[in-house]
Design an enzyme around this catalytic site. Sequence first.
Site, PDB file in Angstrom:
ATOM      1  N   ASP A  96      -7.838  -5.473  -0.004  1.00  0.00           N
ATOM      2  CA  ASP A  96      -8.283  -6.338  -1.105  1.00  0.00           C
ATOM      3  C   ASP A  96      -7.874  -7.792  -0.952  1.00  0.00           C
ATOM      4  O   ASP A  96      -8.268  -8.631  -1.757  1.00  0.00           O
ATOM      5  CB  ASP A  96      -7.710  -5.802  -2.428  1.00  0.00           C
ATOM      6  CG  ASP A  96      -8.288  -4.435  -2.747  1.00  0.00           C
ATOM      7  OD1 ASP A  96      -7.507  -3.521  -3.042  1.00  0.00           O
ATOM      8  OD2 ASP A  96      -9.521  -4.276  -2.640  1.00  0.00           O
TER       9      ASP A  96
ATOM     10  N   HIS B 143       0.860  -1.187   0.000  1.00  0.00           N
ATOM     11  CA  HIS B 143       0.000   0.000   0.000  1.00  0.00           C
ATOM     12  C   HIS B 143       0.891   1.230   0.000  1.00  0.00           C
ATOM     13  O   HIS B 143       1.950   1.254   0.620  1.00  0.00           O
ATOM     14  CB  HIS B 143      -0.913   0.022   1.242  1.00  0.00           C
ATOM     15  CG  HIS B 143      -2.089   0.921   1.092  1.00  0.00           C
ATOM     16  ND1 HIS B 143      -2.003   2.272   1.292  1.00  0.00           N
ATOM     17  CD2 HIS B 143      -3.365   0.660   0.731  1.00  0.00           C
ATOM     18  CE1 HIS B 143      -3.190   2.807   1.077  1.00  0.00           C
ATOM     19  NE2 HIS B 143      -4.037   1.864   0.734  1.00  0.00           N
TER      20      HIS B 143
HETATM   21  C1  SDX Z   1      -6.218  -0.058  -2.908  1.00  0.00           C
HETATM   22  O1  SDX Z   1      -4.533   4.498  -2.072  1.00  0.00           O
HETATM   23  C2  SDX Z   1      -5.459   3.844  -1.454  1.00  0.00           C
HETATM   24  O2  SDX Z   1      -5.836   4.194  -0.358  1.00  0.00           O
HETATM   25  C3  SDX Z   1      -6.028   2.681  -2.217  1.00  0.00           C
HETATM   26  C4  SDX Z   1      -7.001   1.806  -1.412  1.00  0.00           C
HETATM   27  C5  SDX Z   1      -8.300   2.542  -1.145  1.00  0.00           C
HETATM   28  O3  SDX Z   1      -9.017   2.158  -0.208  1.00  0.00           O
HETATM   29  O4  SDX Z   1      -8.641   3.451  -1.948  1.00  0.00           O
HETATM   30  O5  SDX Z   1      -6.439   1.400  -0.182  1.00  0.00           O
HETATM   31  C6  SDX Z   1      -7.393   0.554  -2.213  1.00  0.00           C
HETATM   32  O6  SDX Z   1      -5.969   0.274  -4.048  1.00  0.00           O
HETATM   33  C7  SDX Z   1      -5.345  -1.003  -2.146  1.00  0.00           C
HETATM   34  C8  SDX Z   1      -4.080  -1.467  -2.987  1.00  0.00           C
HETATM   35  C9  SDX Z   1      -4.527  -2.586  -3.898  1.00  0.00           C
HETATM   36  N1  SDX Z   1      -3.476  -2.932  -4.871  1.00  0.00           N
HETATM   37  C10 SDX Z   1      -2.817  -4.117  -4.773  1.00  0.00           C
HETATM   38  O7  SDX Z   1      -2.995  -4.946  -3.877  1.00  0.00           O
HETATM   39  C11 SDX Z   1      -1.883  -4.363  -5.951  1.00  0.00           C
HETATM   40  C12 SDX Z   1      -0.536  -4.888  -5.418  1.00  0.00           C
HETATM   41  N2  SDX Z   1       0.116  -3.789  -4.720  1.00  0.00           N
HETATM   42  C13 SDX Z   1       1.018  -2.966  -5.428  1.00  0.00           C
HETATM   43  O8  SDX Z   1       0.883  -2.840  -6.776  1.00  0.00           O
HETATM   44  C14 SDX Z   1       1.518  -1.758  -4.655  1.00  0.00           C
HETATM   45  O9  SDX Z   1       1.792  -2.173  -3.396  1.00  0.00           O
HETATM   46  C15 SDX Z   1       0.623  -0.523  -4.601  1.00  0.00           C
HETATM   47  C16 SDX Z   1       0.203  -0.085  -5.969  1.00  0.00           C
HETATM   48  C17 SDX Z   1      -0.574  -0.803  -3.774  1.00  0.00           C
HETATM   49  C18 SDX Z   1       1.427   0.583  -3.929  1.00  0.00           C
HETATM   50  O10 SDX Z   1       2.454   0.930  -4.823  1.00  0.00           O
HETATM   51  P1  SDX Z   1       3.533   2.064  -4.451  1.00  0.00           P
HETATM   52  O11 SDX Z   1       3.216   2.753  -3.187  1.00  0.00           O
HETATM   53  O12 SDX Z   1       3.727   2.905  -5.656  1.00  0.00           O
HETATM   54  O13 SDX Z   1       4.822   1.225  -4.121  1.00  0.00           O
HETATM   55  P2  SDX Z   1       5.779   0.640  -5.205  1.00  0.00           P
HETATM   56  O14 SDX Z   1       4.980   0.075  -6.337  1.00  0.00           O
HETATM   57  O15 SDX Z   1       6.824   1.664  -5.506  1.00  0.00           O
HETATM   58  O16 SDX Z   1       6.421  -0.586  -4.406  1.00  0.00           O
HETATM   59  C19 SDX Z   1       7.468  -0.343  -3.468  1.00  0.00           C
HETATM   60  C20 SDX Z   1       8.350  -1.566  -3.560  1.00  0.00           C
HETATM   61  C21 SDX Z   1       8.749  -1.910  -5.003  1.00  0.00           C
HETATM   62  O17 SDX Z   1      10.022  -2.517  -4.947  1.00  0.00           O
HETATM   63  P3  SDX Z   1      11.334  -1.601  -5.348  1.00  0.00           P
HETATM   64  O18 SDX Z   1      11.042  -1.038  -6.735  1.00  0.00           O
HETATM   65  O19 SDX Z   1      11.401  -0.522  -4.298  1.00  0.00           O
HETATM   66  O20 SDX Z   1      12.468  -2.598  -5.315  1.00  0.00           O
HETATM   67  O21 SDX Z   1       7.624  -2.732  -3.093  1.00  0.00           O
HETATM   68  C22 SDX Z   1       7.462  -3.652  -4.158  1.00  0.00           C
HETATM   69  C23 SDX Z   1       7.744  -2.925  -5.459  1.00  0.00           C
HETATM   70  O22 SDX Z   1       8.293  -3.818  -6.422  1.00  0.00           O
HETATM   71  N3  SDX Z   1       6.077  -4.094  -4.098  1.00  0.00           N
HETATM   72  C24 SDX Z   1       5.656  -5.348  -4.234  1.00  0.00           C
HETATM   73  C25 SDX Z   1       4.262  -5.295  -4.044  1.00  0.00           C
HETATM   74  N4  SDX Z   1       3.874  -4.031  -3.832  1.00  0.00           N
HETATM   75  C26 SDX Z   1       5.011  -3.285  -3.875  1.00  0.00           C
HETATM   76  N5  SDX Z   1       6.332  -6.512  -4.487  1.00  0.00           N
HETATM   77  C27 SDX Z   1       5.564  -7.621  -4.562  1.00  0.00           C
HETATM   78  N6  SDX Z   1       4.213  -7.665  -4.399  1.00  0.00           N
HETATM   79  C28 SDX Z   1       3.536  -6.514  -4.145  1.00  0.00           C
HETATM   80  N7  SDX Z   1       2.209  -6.537  -3.972  1.00  0.00           N
END
Ligand code: SDX
Length: 428
Positions: A363, A306
């Site tokens: 989720d 998140h």
């Molecule tokens: C919702 O914003 C909100 O409040 C949204 C929400 C709401 O109520 O409105 O809470 C609802 O959208 C919840 C999130 C649902 N999405 C997912 O579950 C999809 C999987 N999660 C990711 O795609 C990610 O965690 C996000 C999109 C939720 C957050 O992305 P960020 O904050 O931009 O973080 P990032 O993508 O830069 O990740 C940081 C690091 C990365 O590694 P590095 O590049 O630093 O090496 O963490 C890793 C990412 O590769 N990473 C993951 C991961 N999520 C982040 N690695 C593996 N699995 C994951 N799920």
Amino acid sequence: MSDNNATLTVGGDTKDYAVMDGTVGPQVIDVRKLYANTGMFTYDPGFTSTASCESGLTYIDGDAGILLHRGYPIGQLAEESSFMEVCYLLLNGELPSQKELEDFTTTITRHTMVHEQLSAFFRGFRRDAHPMAIMVGVVGALSAFYHDSTDINDPEQRRIASHRLIAKMPTIAAMAYKYSVGQPFVYPRNDLSYTANFLRMTFSVPAEDYIPDPVIVDAMDKIFILHADHEQNASTSTVRLAGSSGANPFACIAAGIACLWGPAHGGANEAALNMLREIGTVDRIPEYIARAKNKDDPFRLMGFGHRVYKNYDPRATVMQKTAKDVLEKLGVNDPVFDVAKELEQIALNDPYFVEKKLYPNVDFYSGVILSAIGFPTEMFTVLFALARTVGWVAQWNEMISDPAQKIGRPRQLYTGPTQRDYVGVDKR
Ligand code: SDX
């Protein structure tokens, strides 16, 4: 205003920028004069360090895993309140008296029917259209039916449009489901609660009525509460940006639905259950954990991570408990739930996830419950949109009522070609 300023020196010129305090949470540096003072923009793709507005609706402390709606903790609201009461709270700022709640519920109930012509709108879609595609189209089309509540400068019209949207989303969501399974639409009933009405419109058929099970009604109502609002997430920011141009509320909410559909946002609940089903058994979890950690593999653990929560998402806590209760009460033994719990345990003890502070989010478990209730995975994000409509509407009203509100228009760091003269095709 805070009594301290932020000082910035650019090109030898030093200027102070006001630091503003909220009631709780991070202060902000007011950079509205930065461009005029320096000729420079701030640069913050993804808005990781940017406050886009001032709001009093929802507060999140991502490190402490705190989520408050108008000051009330999400765990208390989920356990002790109702979705109708949370809607009133988000819209009005205070918990209602018994009479206020009854009047509000009656008002919403009396807006649950949609214009009969709207049902013809569905006929244009293929039966296998994704229900989110239908939601974006049909909700956007509401502005073609309710011209009498599109003047955003009239508080009474804003109030009616807000009530119409909250009331009609369950009806339209149920219609999207019915259309996809080839069953006739079911009209709302005024003698049912908001959530029981939605379940009946979804699962009742002419050949056999559907009497909503109180266990399922309670679980569904909790799920709606958990999804009601969440500060300035992507879809809420989309609604605010659309609304800042003066677009009508129905168009703004349709824009929010479109944004929510993405798998990185609201679409994650559908993607998370599909992932859990693909994993299938506990022994295959290590393979997927390895893929999630592999930089060369685009796979991510859906339902994990998140932008704000760097601790456990408090909604996931309630959701996991609700999943356990529903499966037990329904006597459903879904192996996917076991995979989810084991995956969570493995991930939370894996240095990669611990170091990157990746925890289950709202989720991760919701799909297990929705599947047990009988919803197909394609409907999961529709249910998220149904519940989030009150948050979008409340944030939209807050923005429209803010005297400081201006049209949102970010700038950019331009890295394209500098000016050059056109060359005719015969000379290229
Ligand atoms: C919702 O914003 C909100 O409040 C949204 C929400 C709401 O109520 O409105 O809470 C609802 O959208 C919840 C999130 C649902 N999405 C997912 O579950 C999809 C999987 N999660 C990711 O795609 C990610 O965690 C996000 C999109 C939720 C957050 O992305 P960020 O904050 O931009 O973080 P990032 O993508 O830069 O990740 C940081 C690091 C990365 O590694 P590095 O590049 O630093 O090496 O963490 C890793 C990412 O590769 N990473 C993951 C991961 N999520 C982040 N690695 C593996 N699995 C994951 N799920």
